[in-house]
Structures are given as C-alpha cells and as structure tokens.
Scaffold this motif. Structure first.
Motif: not given
Length: 508
Positions: A309-310, A315-321, A327-332
């Motif tokens: 979840r973290y 990843a969502r916050r980075r995508l919003d910005r 992609g790095a936190p999404l892959a993790k």
C-alpha cells in the motif's frame, strides 16, 4: 402432531401439540425400545454371548446330574424292593418247611386214601395262622378248597378258573406250580381283614400222594409302600439338587453380570474423562493453530500488504505530480505483492499441502524436508521405497501431520544438525521413521507434550502403532506405522508417486 428440534451440542427438544394420547403412547414405546436397543454396548453384547454358553453348560450339567441321580436311585430302590421280596419269599418257604415238618410223621405213613390222616393234617394247617393276615391254604388238584382258616366260606367249594382283579388265574396257577414241585406266585387278592385288594405273594408246594397243593402267602403292600416312599424321597432329593444347581448358576450369572456392569460403568467413566481431556486438547490445538495463523497473517501478510500500500500510494502521488520516476515505487509494490502471494501460498500449503493430494505422501514429505532444511540449515536425508500411492486419505494426512509435528519439535527443542526421514511400505502397512541427533530427553523425566499426544492419538484413530525412543544427548527416534487396512487395493488409477523438484536422496 410433533415438532422436534435437535442439535449435536445439546439434548433433543420436542414440542407436542394436540391431545392424541394413543399416538403419543406409541411414540414413547418406540422411543423406549429404540433406547433399549442402543443402550446395549459392544462389551455388554460380548458379556451376553459369553453368558449363553455358561447357561447352556449349567443346564446340561443339571440335567445330566438329575438323570444320573434318578438312574442311580432307581437301581437302589429296585435293589431294595428285590431284597425285601426275597426276604419275604425266604420267610414263606421257611413257614411251609416248618409246617411240613410238623405233620410229616402223619403224611409220611398215611395211604393216599387215608381220610383220617388227611383230616388230622387239615386241622393242623387250619390252626397254623400268624400275624393279622397269615394263613395256610390247601387245594386238591381238582381246585376244591380244603383248608382256608381266615376265609372259611371257601372250604369245600371248587375254584377252578378263578381269577384276580387283574384277570390273572389264581387257583389254576397254584395247582400248576404244585404239580411241577414248588414255586412262588404273585397276584392281587382281597385282604381278609379289610376286603381291600392288595398284592400278595405265595409259596406253594405239593403233597403228591394226596394230590394237594399246600402253601401260604403274605401281602406285600407294606413293601410296595416302603419302596414308593423311598422313591418319593429320592425324587425329592433330585429335585432339590436341581434347584441347588440352578441357584448356584443364577448366582454365578448375577456375579458375572454385576462384574461386567461394574467394569462397563468404570470404563465408561474413564472413557468420558478421556473424551473430555481429548476435547479440551482439540480446543487447545484449534486455538493454538488459530493463533499461529493469526501471527503468520499479522507478521507476514499484513506487513507485506502495508508495504504494498505504501509503494502504491507513493507511485500515485508521483503520477499526480507528473514525476517520471513514478514507475520505481510501482514496480516495488508489484514485487512486494508477489511476495504476499507467495506467503499466502506457503500458509495454505502448511494448512493443507496440495502436493499431498496431487502426488502422494512421499513427494509431500520430501518437499516438507527440503523446505525445513532450507529454512533451518539442518542437513536432511529423506529416503523412501517407491510404491504406488495406495495409502488412503486418513493415513496420508495422519503421517504427514506427524512429520510436521516432529520437525516442529526438532526445530524448537532438539538443536539437531542432522535429521533423517524414512518412509516405506511393507506387508504390515506403511511406516514413517524420523530420527535426529539432537539433545534428546529421558522418557521418564518429562510427561508427553501436546504434540506427542496428538501423534499418539492420530495413530490410535488409525488403529496403528506409535513408538518414541529418546535418550539424553543421543537424539530422538519417532516411528509411526499405519496398518494394512489403510492400504488401498491395487488400481491403475493409483499411479506411482512422482518425484518433486530438488530431491535429496531416494533409495530404490
């Protein structure tokens, strides 16, 4: 009309509506008979089956004893009757001999037609009466009564063809015996004192020159009464003996039933106490397993999912910005989610390994040994004789759980560096043997824990055998044997067990 609600955890509850008394009574009778049928346990049935031969044997003994006693009594009574009658016969012969000696001086010198001598002898015989019924009698060969002191109305009359109350000839038979010399004869004759017919025995001899049949007799009704009394006493003794044997047999049966009932009640109390302990242990095991699963979920799955979840939130916050590094936190997060899936599979496999149903017990144990060795660093040796997957589900689950429990105990308490697992089928069934080189323990120094009790009870439920050999400093050996009754019949559908990945060692 009835409405019944029943449950496994409580007594049955019935609600009856209406007033159908006859139907209600029939229902109660049916229930009573049903309970009586169900109340007879296996031990009581065995006791009843054991009592039936006892009852038959005692009855046979009683009948044999009664029959032998009656036969012996009949022989004794008959011997008594014969002795008494022979004594009477000897007495009659002695009477006749004495009478003949008393007047032989007259008869011996008299001519066949000496009427005076005959008259003198007749007077002598008429005077020779004895007892209440005793007398001498004389008949000539023509059947005419010459002497009859107690029945004087017979004197001078001819009694050829006379019979007794049973139709037997009397005077004719007496004359026939006298013509042949002498002898005894028994017939039914009225007693002079009472006129009542009674059995009489006579001894008769002959005066051939005068053609006389001379004799005397006695009534033997007193002898027959004595014999009948003796026979009645014997019958009474036999009946009492039969009653005594029956009473002893009844007491023995009551003792057997009382002993069996006491043992049954005692065994039932022990079984109830054992069942309560077993139920409590089942509850404890359930709670322990629930606690283990809860810890696994909290410490493993829960922590991993929090990480997922973290990572997804980051990843969502980075995508919003519009961050290109989203992609790095999404892959993790995806990788961590894969770890969660693997952990769920591991917990599921611990609860019920799919390989146990798919491939059989051997591959499941081999995989369990490999995972244990990888997790703990313990050297594992697994050997098995390859045989078809012929164990039924109960036996496979029991042996697998025993192996799980044994490895858990080794990990927690043994401090072992080497563990050996051996599984093989044989003519008595299938045997699982697990040995380690750990610290071990003295069997008398500690009571079996819940795990060891669970192993023992699993084998008890299968009807198998469980052995535990432990010595301080020399490790522990556990041996569990599932009986041959849990081996399935050969079937082409039961394919040979397939080898799982990464086998350690296999003995053909």
């Amino acid at each position: 009309m009835r409405f019944s609600v029943s449950g496994n955890s409580g007594p049955q509850v019935r609600v009856r509506l209406g007033f159908d008394y006859s139907a209600d009574k029939a229902y109660r009778i049916d229930m009573l008979l049903h309970r009586l049928r169900l109340s007879i346990s296996y031990g009581q049935k065995l006791m009843l089956l054991a009592s039936v031969p006892l009852i038959v044997a005692v009855a046979a003994i009683a009948f044999v004893v009664a029959a032998q006693s009656r036969a012996l009594a009949d022989r004794e009574v008959n011997a008594l009757e014969t002795q008494l009658i022979e004594a009477k016969k000897a007495e009659l012969r002695n009477y006749v001999t004495q009478a003949r000696n008393g007047f032989y001086f007259i008869y011996g010198s008299a001519a066949p037609d000496d009427e005076e001598a005959k008259q003198r002898v007749s007077q002598i015989l008429s005077a020779m009466i004895y007892g209440e019924e005793g007398q001498f009698f004389v008949y000539d060969y023509d059947g005419t009564a010459i002497v009859s002191p107690r029945e004087t109305d017979r004197i001078g009359r001819n009694f050829r063809g006379e019979s007794d109350g049973e139709g037997h000839p009397v005077v004719d038979r007496l004359i026939e015996i006298a013509r042949s010399g002498d002898g005894y004869y028994t017939y039914l004759w009225p007693k002079p004192s009472t006129g009542v017919p009674a059995r009489k025995i006579v001894y008769v001899t002959s005066f051939p020159s005068w053609q006389w049949a001379v004799g005397t007799g006695v009534f033997i009704d007193n002898i027959l009464a004595t014999v009948a009394t003796a026979r009645a006493e014997v019958e009474d003794r036999v009946d009492r003996t039969f009653i005594y044997i029956g009473a002893i047999a009844l007491m023995a049966l009551l003792v057997v039933f009382a002993t069996g009932l006491g043992l049954n009640l005692r065994e039932r109390r022990l079984a109830d106490a054992k069942l309560k302990k077993l139920t409590q242990r089942v509850f404890d095991a359930q709670e322990e397993e629930r606690g283990r699963v809860a810890r696994e979920l909290h410490d493993g799955i829960s922590q991993i999912l929090v990480g997922v979840r973290y990572a997804l939130d980051n990843a969502r916050r980075r995508l919003d910005r519009g961050d290109p590094q989203a992609g790095a936190p999404l892959a993790k997060g995806i990788a961590t989610l894969g770890e969660a899936i693997s952990e769920v599979r591991r917990i599921s496999r611990d609860l019920r390994p799919g390989v146990l149903d798919d491939l059989g017990l051997g591959p499941a144990l081999r995989m369990l040994a490999d995972e244990f060795g990888e997790r703990t660093g313990t050297q594992m040796d697994f050997t098995t004789v390859v045989f078809r997957n012929r164990l039924d589900s109960d036996a496979k689950i029991a042996l697998y759980r025993i192996a799980q429990e044994a490895l858990t105990n080794i990990e927690r308490h043994a401090n072992a560096t080497h563990v050996r697992i051996d599984l093989r089928g044989h003519k008595r069934g299938a045997t699982l043997r697990i040995t380690d080189n750990g610290t071990g323990f003295a069997a008398s120094a500690r009571t079996p824990g819940l795990g060891l009790r669970n192993m023992q009870e699993r084998m008890d439920q299968l009807g198998g055998q469980f052995y535990l050999r432990a010595l301080p400093g020399k490790g522990v050996e556990i041996e569990a044997t599932a009986p041959l009754t849990h081996m399935l019949s050969p079937d082409p559908a039961n394919t040979p067990e397939k080898a799982p990945p990464k086998p350690r060692k296999t003995a053909a």
